[in-house]
Scaffold this motif. Structure first.
Motif, PDB file in Angstrom:
ATOM      1  N   GLN A  13       0.823  -1.212   0.000  1.00  0.00           N
ATOM      2  CA  GLN A  13       0.000   0.000   0.000  1.00  0.00           C
ATOM      3  C   GLN A  13       0.852   1.254   0.000  1.00  0.00           C
ATOM      4  N   PHE A  17       0.628   3.979  -2.956  1.00  0.00           N
ATOM      5  CA  PHE A  17       0.211   5.342  -2.639  1.00  0.00           C
ATOM      6  C   PHE A  17       1.268   6.351  -3.089  1.00  0.00           C
ATOM      7  N   ARG A  20       0.846   6.786  -6.833  1.00  0.00           N
ATOM      8  CA  ARG A  20      -0.450   7.204  -7.360  1.00  0.00           C
ATOM      9  C   ARG A  20      -1.226   8.031  -6.324  1.00  0.00           C
ATOM     10  N   GLU A  23      -4.719   9.747  -6.881  1.00  0.00           N
ATOM     11  CA  GLU A  23      -5.966   8.986  -6.859  1.00  0.00           C
ATOM     12  C   GLU A  23      -6.625   9.004  -5.479  1.00  0.00           C
ATOM     13  N   TYR A  24      -5.926   9.531  -4.493  1.00  0.00           N
ATOM     14  CA  TYR A  24      -6.480   9.598  -3.142  1.00  0.00           C
ATOM     15  C   TYR A  24      -6.805  11.030  -2.732  1.00  0.00           C
ATOM     16  N   ALA A  31     -14.137  10.618  -4.496  1.00  0.00           N
ATOM     17  CA  ALA A  31     -14.008   9.286  -3.912  1.00  0.00           C
ATOM     18  C   ALA A  31     -15.040   9.027  -2.831  1.00  0.00           C
ATOM     19  N   GLY A 219      -9.723   5.268  -2.903  1.00  0.00           N
ATOM     20  CA  GLY A 219      -9.093   5.816  -4.093  1.00  0.00           C
ATOM     21  C   GLY A 219     -10.086   5.899  -5.237  1.00  0.00           C
ATOM     22  N   THR A 231     -10.704   3.062  -7.485  1.00  0.00           N
ATOM     23  CA  THR A 231      -9.472   2.306  -7.685  1.00  0.00           C
ATOM     24  C   THR A 231      -9.173   1.574  -6.382  1.00  0.00           C
ATOM     25  N   TYR A 233      -8.509   0.445  -2.692  1.00  0.00           N
ATOM     26  CA  TYR A 233      -8.806   0.896  -1.329  1.00  0.00           C
ATOM     27  C   TYR A 233      -7.699   0.375  -0.408  1.00  0.00           C
TER      28      TYR A 233
END
Length: 355
Positions: A13, A17, A20, A23-24, A31, A219, A231, A233
């Motif tokens: 993770q 993270f 990317r 994406e969060y 989200a 995400g 995307t 999680y």
């Protein structure tokens, strides 16, 4: 989760993270509303029946706000507030939230316009009320939950906090809700611009998980057509948290999802959107059995990702601005108070567990 699973999960993770991070960030994709849509879809299929969606505040809008023109005009509603309401209405419709009874609490200036807009569009099973002043009212979230439960005693509740700047002590004032077994999912946004805010977030997750919830960072990405989709999680409770998820001054606004451990929504997240399978142990019997702790990121990396998406890139381009904004906004003192309240709640809850 056993130690081997936690290590494998944390490493996978963390690396995902860092590559990317965008994406969060809820400014890139909604989200929180996507998570709400997933939760409500699962509920409708596997646990049909009465439901209540409680929402607090309006989301920040940094791009197209959706059908802003649908918002009814009202005194005190400027373009920015209208954009927030337009984005909120569109997102709630897309999530299917209005199929449930909906209790929404917003800034006083937005109440009349939002109420009129919803009634005009045929959403009559809704209540729009003034959002309380957190500094003066200590247990308002619990009080509103109790009112909703009296109206619909058999309903399952989804709580959605769209305003990332709400008090960090919010969940310390939600004991009845968290312990009731009636709140299936809690989804909230949190901005991270200081170490105090990160500490508060960790305390929030620790508190919620003690009441029997599994906790994830949600995400979401945006495809070429502009459609937002979920995307990976990241599971962050029971030792899987890593401080890299909330590195201050990166401009990232996180979405956190807490799900009851026996809920089918959790099964969906672990089986479809989790990076790694998990095992059942004596500590957490609700985990599904996995063949191993091997992690599969392939299903989440089909689209090319530019270097501008990485955590390193975001820190380099936004750190000074966000530090300066955090300094000017003066939220740190409130966050310190929130952490103290969360600490006290964790201690009280720990005493009850020991008894």
């Amino acid at each position: 989760m056993d130690a081997k699973c936690v290590r494998a999960l944390s490493m996978a993770q963390r690396e995902f993270f860092q590559r990317r991070a965008c994406e969060y960030d809820t400014s890139n994709a909604k989200a929180d509303f996507i998570a709400a849509e997933l939760a409500l879809t699962v509920r409708k299929r596997h646990a049909p029946g009465p439901c209540v969606v409680m929402t607090l505040g309006l989301p920040r809008v940094t791009r197209s706000a959706g059908d802003v023109g649908s918002v009814e005009p009202s005194v005190g509603v400027d373009g920015g507030l209208a954009a927030k309401m337009g984005s909120w209405v569109t997102s709630m419709v897309d999530a299917g939230a209005f199929e449930c009874e909906t209790r929404t609490f917003v800034d006083e200036k937005a109440v009349d316009a939002l109420r009129s807009t919803l009634y005009k569009n045929g959403f009559d099973n809704v209540a729009v009320e003034k959002l309380w002043n957190e500094r003066k009212v200590g247990k308002q979230l619990d009080e509103e939950f109790e009112e909703a439960r009296k109206r619909s005693p058999d309903a399952k509740h989804v709580v959605l906090i769209n305003d990332a700047q709400r008090s960090r002590s919010q969940f310390a004032r939600f004991r009845k809700g968290l312990s009731s077994g009636k709140v299936s999912t809690i989804i909230w946004r949190r901005e991270i611009t200081s170490k105090t805010q990160r500490k508060a977030l960790v305390k929030e997750m620790q508190l919620v998980s003690r009441f029997g919830y599994s906790v994830y960072i949600a995400g979401a990405g945006v495809d070429a057509e502009g459609n937002a989709t979920p995307t990976a999680y990241l599971r962050v409770d029971h030792g899987a948290w890593d401080d890299v998820f909330a590195t201050p001054n990166t401009g990232i606004e996180l979405t956190i999802v807490a799900v009851q451990q026996d809920d089918k929504f959790k099964t969906l997240l672990d089986g479809t959107f989790g990076l790694c399978p998990t095992k059942a142990t004596a500590r957490n019997k609700n985990e599904s059995f996995g063949p191993s702790c091997a992690c599969d990121e392939g299903k989440f990396v089909t689209a090319p990702v530019g270097t501008q998406c990485s955590l390193k890139s975001r820190m380099g381009s936004k750190s000074y601005f966000n530090w300066f904004w955090s300094f000017l906004s003066g939220r740190t003192a409130d966050d310190v108070e929130g952490v103290a309240e969360l600490d006290a709640m964790l201690e009280r809850n720990g005493e009850l567990w020991r008894k």
